[in-house]
Motif scaffolding. Structure first.
Motif, PDB file in Angstrom:
ATOM      1  N   MET A 127     182.015   9.133  65.948  1.00  0.00           N
ATOM      2  CA  MET A 127     181.177   8.953  64.522  1.00  0.00           C
ATOM      3  C   MET A 127     180.122  10.221  64.106  1.00  0.00           C
ATOM      4  O   MET A 127     179.411  10.502  65.060  1.00  0.00           O
ATOM      5  N   ARG A 128     180.293  10.623  63.060  1.00  0.00           N
ATOM      6  CA  ARG A 128     179.597  11.882  62.743  1.00  0.00           C
ATOM      7  C   ARG A 128     178.203  11.477  62.822  1.00  0.00           C
ATOM      8  O   ARG A 128     177.142  12.275  62.656  1.00  0.00           O
ATOM      9  N   TYR A 129     177.882  10.111  62.307  1.00  0.00           N
ATOM     10  CA  TYR A 129     176.343   9.952  62.344  1.00  0.00           C
ATOM     11  C   TYR A 129     175.607   9.807  63.613  1.00  0.00           C
ATOM     12  O   TYR A 129     174.454   9.713  63.595  1.00  0.00           O
ATOM     13  N   CYS A 130     176.459   9.898  64.625  1.00  0.00           N
ATOM     14  CA  CYS A 130     175.732   9.876  65.913  1.00  0.00           C
ATOM     15  C   CYS A 130     176.099  11.527  66.714  1.00  0.00           C
ATOM     16  O   CYS A 130     176.721  11.955  66.437  1.00  0.00           O
ATOM     17  N   ALA A 131     175.018  11.898  67.383  1.00  0.00           N
ATOM     18  CA  ALA A 131     174.830  13.043  67.895  1.00  0.00           C
ATOM     19  C   ALA A 131     173.721  13.080  69.013  1.00  0.00           C
ATOM     20  O   ALA A 131     173.000  12.177  69.188  1.00  0.00           O
ATOM     21  N   VAL A 132     173.851  13.918  70.007  1.00  0.00           N
ATOM     22  CA  VAL A 132     172.991  14.159  71.095  1.00  0.00           C
ATOM     23  C   VAL A 132     171.543  15.024  70.492  1.00  0.00           C
ATOM     24  O   VAL A 132     171.694  16.036  69.585  1.00  0.00           O
ATOM     25  N   VAL A 133     170.587  14.401  70.792  1.00  0.00           N
ATOM     26  CA  VAL A 133     169.290  14.929  70.290  1.00  0.00           C
ATOM     27  C   VAL A 133     168.410  15.067  71.802  1.00  0.00           C
ATOM     28  O   VAL A 133     168.575  14.586  72.536  1.00  0.00           O
ATOM     29  N   PRO A 134     167.482  16.035  71.493  1.00  0.00           N
ATOM     30  CA  PRO A 134     166.637  16.072  72.705  1.00  0.00           C
ATOM     31  C   PRO A 134     165.462  14.954  72.992  1.00  0.00           C
ATOM     32  O   PRO A 134     164.633  14.691  72.206  1.00  0.00           O
ATOM     33  N   LYS A 135     165.944  14.363  73.880  1.00  0.00           N
ATOM     34  CA  LYS A 135     164.760  13.224  74.403  1.00  0.00           C
ATOM     35  C   LYS A 135     163.411  13.467  74.253  1.00  0.00           C
ATOM     36  O   LYS A 135     162.437  12.844  73.730  1.00  0.00           O
ATOM     37  N   GLU A 136     162.897  14.790  74.871  1.00  0.00           N
ATOM     38  CA  GLU A 136     161.452  14.920  74.966  1.00  0.00           C
ATOM     39  C   GLU A 136     161.075  15.050  73.541  1.00  0.00           C
ATOM     40  O   GLU A 136     159.738  14.664  73.163  1.00  0.00           O
ATOM     41  N   VAL A 137     161.796  15.858  72.500  1.00  0.00           N
ATOM     42  CA  VAL A 137     161.257  16.022  71.028  1.00  0.00           C
ATOM     43  C   VAL A 137     161.114  14.441  70.427  1.00  0.00           C
ATOM     44  O   VAL A 137     160.170  14.388  69.604  1.00  0.00           O
ATOM     45  N   ILE A 138     162.222  13.501  70.784  1.00  0.00           N
ATOM     46  CA  ILE A 138     162.139  12.201  70.199  1.00  0.00           C
ATOM     47  C   ILE A 138     160.741  11.508  70.556  1.00  0.00           C
ATOM     48  O   ILE A 138     160.073  10.866  69.832  1.00  0.00           O
ATOM     49  N   SER A 139     160.620  11.646  72.021  1.00  0.00           N
ATOM     50  CA  SER A 139     159.426  11.145  72.364  1.00  0.00           C
ATOM     51  C   SER A 139     158.081  11.468  71.878  1.00  0.00           C
ATOM     52  O   SER A 139     157.092  10.736  71.689  1.00  0.00           O
TER      53      SER A 139
END
Length: 367
Positions: free
Chosen positions: A1-13
């Protein structure tokens, strides 16, 4: 699904719920600025990893500006003035300006505009809520009469300028595996009238009435249904409401009947058939009609456990046919993608999910 993507955990935190305003990813464009409900600006990601077949670095565009407008007429006027490069979908506000009655681009726009059209995994339908008491919709004869009591081809011709395909095979749209081989619905106004008359006689009523909820975007379709179903003896009262209110009330089971659409999140018929699985009753899932059928649920569970694609499609086909024998919905049409694009834009690709891919797009200078 295009709505899902890998994102950087440290930035999210670090960013928490503010990540939406400072996103970081790996796509062809990067976030630049966003004024909510006004404008979103993306810039070229100069470190993007892909190249095209010619070895050229992608993307080609330096930036993308996306504007948010509530007024479709204003959207069209800005497109006409060249302020927008393309518009997506067909709206009653401008369809007759751009298209001829038989669905061709009007001659005055042929020199400057490309008309793109293709299959779309989107089914437009009426949902009939089955848990409401004291409504004519509790009787299968009324639900069947609605399904066979209006001409879908006529509706598409006059209201959609032939854009769309009459929905005669249930919820699964054209182009998606699992759709029944033959039509499940036929236009039979005489028989529809007989079904309504039989219901009136058995229930000692003169004019059964149904309230149909819709938003302004589909008012013309609902008014067409209102006129056509009056001919078979059904009175349809239209309840016009804002889109957000319609969505909320539909989820809460507050609507007797409602205009709805289902656009595939992923290209598999399970996406559509999940609308009728008993464990998905709203508000906990997308079963907005509260349809229940033990045989359907059993087939659904078997399909989810089936790893052979051809066998799974057979289960899907049986489920669609079984569901349509109970008429919890009224399929209207299988939609088609339409895009109007200025001719200086090249490389804009289409796909059945109508997702926007811009990494290969180029924009030529206008003399």
């Amino acid at each position: 699904m295009r709505y899902c993507a890998v994102v950087p955990k440290e930035v999210i935190s670090a960013a928490g719920d503010q990540f939406r305003k400072r996103p970081i990813g790996t796509g062809p464009f990067k976030f630049q600025a966003w004024e909510e409900n006004v404008k979103l600006v993306l810039r070229k990601n100069k470190t993007y990893f892909e190249k095209n077949k010619k070895g050229e670095q992608l993307p080609h565009l330096e930036a993308i500006a996306i504007q948010f407008l509530n007024d479709r007429q204003s959207e069209f006027l800005q497109f006409k003035q060249g302020k927008f490069d393309f518009i997506n979908s067909l709206d009653a506000a401008y369809k007759d300006e751009l298209l001829t009655p038989n669905g061709k681009l009007n001659p005055e726009y042929k020199a400057s505009v490309q008309f793109q059209k293709g299959p779309y995994l989107n089914t437009e339908y009426l949902g009939l809520y089955l848990d409401k008491k004291n409504t004519p919709l509790n009787d299968i004869r009324i639900r069947q009469a609605i399904n066979i009591g209006f001409d879908r081809e006529k509706m598409i011709t006059y209201l959609r300028n032939t854009i769309g395909i009459a929905a005669l095979k249930g919820i699964i749209p054209n182009g998606l595996g699992g759709q029944p081989h033959s039509d499940l619905i036929r236009y039979q106004p005489k028989y529809a009238r007989e079904l309504v008359d039989a219901y009136k006689k058995d229930n000692n009523t003169i004019s059964p009435k149904i309230t149909l909820a819709t938003d302004a975007n589909y008012l013309d379709v609902c008014e067409f249904l209102q006129q056509e179903l009056a001919k078979i003896g059904l009175a349809i009262e239209i309840n016009l409401m804002p889109t957000a209110t319609l969505r909320q009330m539909k989820t809460k089971g507050k609507l007797e009947a409602f205009r709805a659409s289902w656009i595939a999140d992923y290209p598999d018929a399970e996406n559509y058939l999940s609308l009728f699985y008993a464990k998905n009753h709203s508000p906990n899932g997308p079963n907005y009609t509260h349809y229940e059928n033990e045989q359907f649920d059993s087939l659904y569970q078997k399909a989810m456990a089936e790893s052979r694609p051809k066998e799974r499609l057979k289960q899907y086909r049986k489920m669609d046919e079984l569901m349509m024998k109970d008429y919890p919905i009224v399929p209207l049409y299988y939609d088609e993608i339409v895009r109007f694009v200025h001719k200086n834009v090249v490389g804009l690709e289409m796909n059945p999910l109508n997702l926007l891919y811009l990494k290969n797009v180029k924009k030529k200078k206008v003399n």
